[in-house]
Scaffold this motif. Structure first.
Motif, mmCIF file in Angstrom:
data_model
loop_
_atom_site.group_PDB
_atom_site.id
_atom_site.type_symbol
_atom_site.label_atom_id
_atom_site.label_comp_id
_atom_site.label_asym_id
_atom_site.label_seq_id
_atom_site.Cartn_x
_atom_site.Cartn_y
_atom_site.Cartn_z
ATOM 1 N N ASN A 92 0.821 -1.218 0.000
ATOM 2 C CA ASN A 92 0.000 0.000 0.000
ATOM 3 C C ASN A 92 0.851 1.261 0.000
ATOM 4 N N ASN A 93 2.074 1.156 -0.523
ATOM 5 C CA ASN A 93 2.960 2.317 -0.589
ATOM 6 C C ASN A 93 2.896 3.054 -1.918
ATOM 7 N N PHE A 94 1.793 2.939 -2.608
ATOM 8 C CA PHE A 94 1.617 3.685 -3.852
ATOM 9 C C PHE A 94 1.089 5.081 -3.511
ATOM 10 N N GLN A 95 1.591 6.078 -4.220
ATOM 11 C CA GLN A 95 1.088 7.431 -4.017
ATOM 12 C C GLN A 95 -0.182 7.673 -4.827
ATOM 13 N N ALA A 96 -0.290 6.969 -5.957
ATOM 14 C CA ALA A 96 -1.453 7.196 -6.814
ATOM 15 C C ALA A 96 -1.771 5.952 -7.629
ATOM 16 N N VAL A 97 -3.050 5.847 -7.971
ATOM 17 C CA VAL A 97 -3.528 4.795 -8.859
ATOM 18 C C VAL A 97 -4.183 5.487 -10.052
ATOM 19 N N LEU A 98 -3.757 5.120 -11.255
ATOM 20 C CA LEU A 98 -4.423 5.604 -12.471
ATOM 21 C C LEU A 98 -5.384 4.495 -12.879
ATOM 22 N N MET A 99 -6.672 4.732 -12.707
ATOM 23 C CA MET A 99 -7.686 3.688 -12.869
ATOM 24 C C MET A 99 -8.511 3.909 -14.130
ATOM 25 N N ASP A 100 -8.349 2.985 -15.073
ATOM 26 C CA ASP A 100 -9.216 2.982 -16.254
ATOM 27 C C ASP A 100 -10.623 2.649 -15.757
ATOM 28 N N MET A 101 -11.616 3.356 -16.233
ATOM 29 C CA MET A 101 -12.966 3.152 -15.708
ATOM 30 C C MET A 101 -13.744 2.076 -16.466
ATOM 31 N N MET A 102 -13.372 1.835 -17.721
ATOM 32 C CA MET A 102 -14.095 0.846 -18.533
ATOM 33 C C MET A 102 -13.229 -0.384 -18.763
ATOM 34 N N MET A 103 -13.445 -1.399 -17.938
ATOM 35 C CA MET A 103 -12.700 -2.647 -18.073
ATOM 36 C C MET A 103 -13.670 -3.817 -17.984
ATOM 37 N N PRO A 104 -13.308 -4.948 -18.582
ATOM 38 C CA PRO A 104 -14.182 -6.134 -18.477
ATOM 39 C C PRO A 104 -14.148 -6.696 -17.056
ATOM 40 N N GLU A 105 -15.078 -7.541 -16.739
ATOM 41 C CA GLU A 105 -15.205 -8.202 -15.439
ATOM 42 C C GLU A 105 -15.530 -7.221 -14.323
ATOM 43 N N MET A 106 -14.563 -6.436 -13.877
ATOM 44 C CA MET A 106 -14.823 -5.428 -12.858
ATOM 45 C C MET A 106 -14.392 -4.074 -13.406
ATOM 46 N N ASP A 107 -15.308 -3.106 -13.428
ATOM 47 C CA ASP A 107 -14.923 -1.797 -13.961
ATOM 48 C C ASP A 107 -14.276 -0.941 -12.869
ATOM 49 N N GLY A 108 -13.787 0.211 -13.290
ATOM 50 C CA GLY A 108 -13.095 1.103 -12.367
ATOM 51 C C GLY A 108 -13.978 1.604 -11.241
ATOM 52 N N TYR A 109 -15.262 1.789 -11.518
ATOM 53 C CA TYR A 109 -16.183 2.271 -10.475
ATOM 54 C C TYR A 109 -16.265 1.266 -9.332
ATOM 55 N N GLN A 110 -16.412 -0.005 -9.674
ATOM 56 C CA GLN A 110 -16.475 -1.058 -8.654
ATOM 57 C C GLN A 110 -15.147 -1.158 -7.903
ATOM 58 N N ALA A 111 -14.054 -1.105 -8.645
ATOM 59 C CA ALA A 111 -12.728 -1.225 -8.034
ATOM 60 C C ALA A 111 -12.466 -0.083 -7.057
ATOM 61 N N ILE A 112 -12.813 1.140 -7.442
ATOM 62 C CA ILE A 112 -12.593 2.293 -6.555
ATOM 63 C C ILE A 112 -13.398 2.119 -5.270
ATOM 64 N N LYS A 113 -14.628 1.665 -5.398
ATOM 65 C CA LYS A 113 -15.458 1.468 -4.203
ATOM 66 C C LYS A 113 -14.809 0.446 -3.260
ATOM 67 N N ILE A 114 -14.311 -0.647 -3.815
ATOM 68 C CA ILE A 114 -13.656 -1.672 -2.987
ATOM 69 C C ILE A 114 -12.415 -1.093 -2.299
ATOM 70 N N ILE A 115 -11.607 -0.357 -3.063
ATOM 71 C CA ILE A 115 -10.392 0.243 -2.499
ATOM 72 C C ILE A 115 -10.757 1.236 -1.397
ATOM 73 N N ARG A 116 -11.759 2.047 -1.636
ATOM 74 C CA ARG A 116 -12.184 3.056 -0.650
ATOM 75 C C ARG A 116 -12.749 2.418 0.623
ATOM 76 N N ASP A 117 -13.269 1.208 0.504
ATOM 77 C CA ASP A 117 -13.821 0.507 1.673
ATOM 78 C C ASP A 117 -12.739 -0.154 2.528
ATOM 79 N N MET A 118 -11.484 -0.118 2.077
ATOM 80 C CA MET A 118 -10.377 -0.691 2.848
ATOM 81 C C MET A 118 -9.666 0.449 3.573
#
Length: 121
Positions: A46-72
Motif C-alpha cells: 500500500n505504498n503507492f502514491q497514486a492509482v491511475l484507474m481505467d474506468m471501462m474494463m471487463p469483469e470489474m470496472d473502475g467504479y467497482q474497483a474504486i469502491k472496494i479500495i475506498r472501503d479498505m
C-alpha cells in the motif's frame, strides 16, 4: 522521494505509453490489466502514491474497483485518478462520486496528468 504509481488499464498499449512517460519523469510504475489484480497488488503493497484507474474494463470496472479500495481503511489515503475515454461533464462527476480524487480523459494530455499526480501526491 520516489513516487510509486499503479496503472490499471485493460489495454496494454495505454499502459506502455503511460509507463514510458511516467518513468521518464522519475516515477516507479507497476501495472495491471484487470481491476481485481490491482486490488490484490494494493493489498500486498500500500505504498503507492497514486492509482491511475481505467474506468471501462471487463469483469470489474473502475467504479467497482474504486469502491472496494475506498472501503479498505488502510488504502483510503491512496490517491485515485480516473482515466476514461468518457469525456462528458457528467462522466467526470460520476468518477468523483465513485471515490476518485481527479479525472483525466483519453486521449491523455500528459501535462494534465502530471499536474494531477503532483497535486495529489
Amino acid at each position: 522521494m520516489n513516487k510509486k504509481i499503479l496503472i490499471v488499464d485493460d489495454d496494454p498499449r495505454n499502459i506502455f505509453a503511460l509507463k514510458l512517460t511516467l518513468k521518464a519523469r522519475g516515477y516507479q510504475i507497476k501495472s495491471c490489466t484487470m481491476a481485481q489484480e490491482a486490488i490484490s497488488v494494493l493489498e500486498k503493497d500500500n505504498n503507492f502514491q497514486a492509482v491511475l484507474m481505467d474506468m471501462m474494463m471487463p469483469e470489474m470496472d473502475g467504479y467497482q474497483a474504486i469502491k472496494i479500495i475506498r472501503d479498505m481503511p488502510y488504502l483510503s489515503r491512496i490517491s485515485i485518478i480516473a482515466v476514461t475515454a468518457q469525456a462528458m461533464p457528467e462522466d467526470r462527476q460520476k468518477c468523483l462520486d465513485a471515490g476518485a480524487q481527479d479525472y483525466i480523459s483519453k486521449p491523455i494530455d500528459v501535462d494534465k496528468l502530471i499536474t494531477a499526480i503532483e497535486k495529489l501526491t
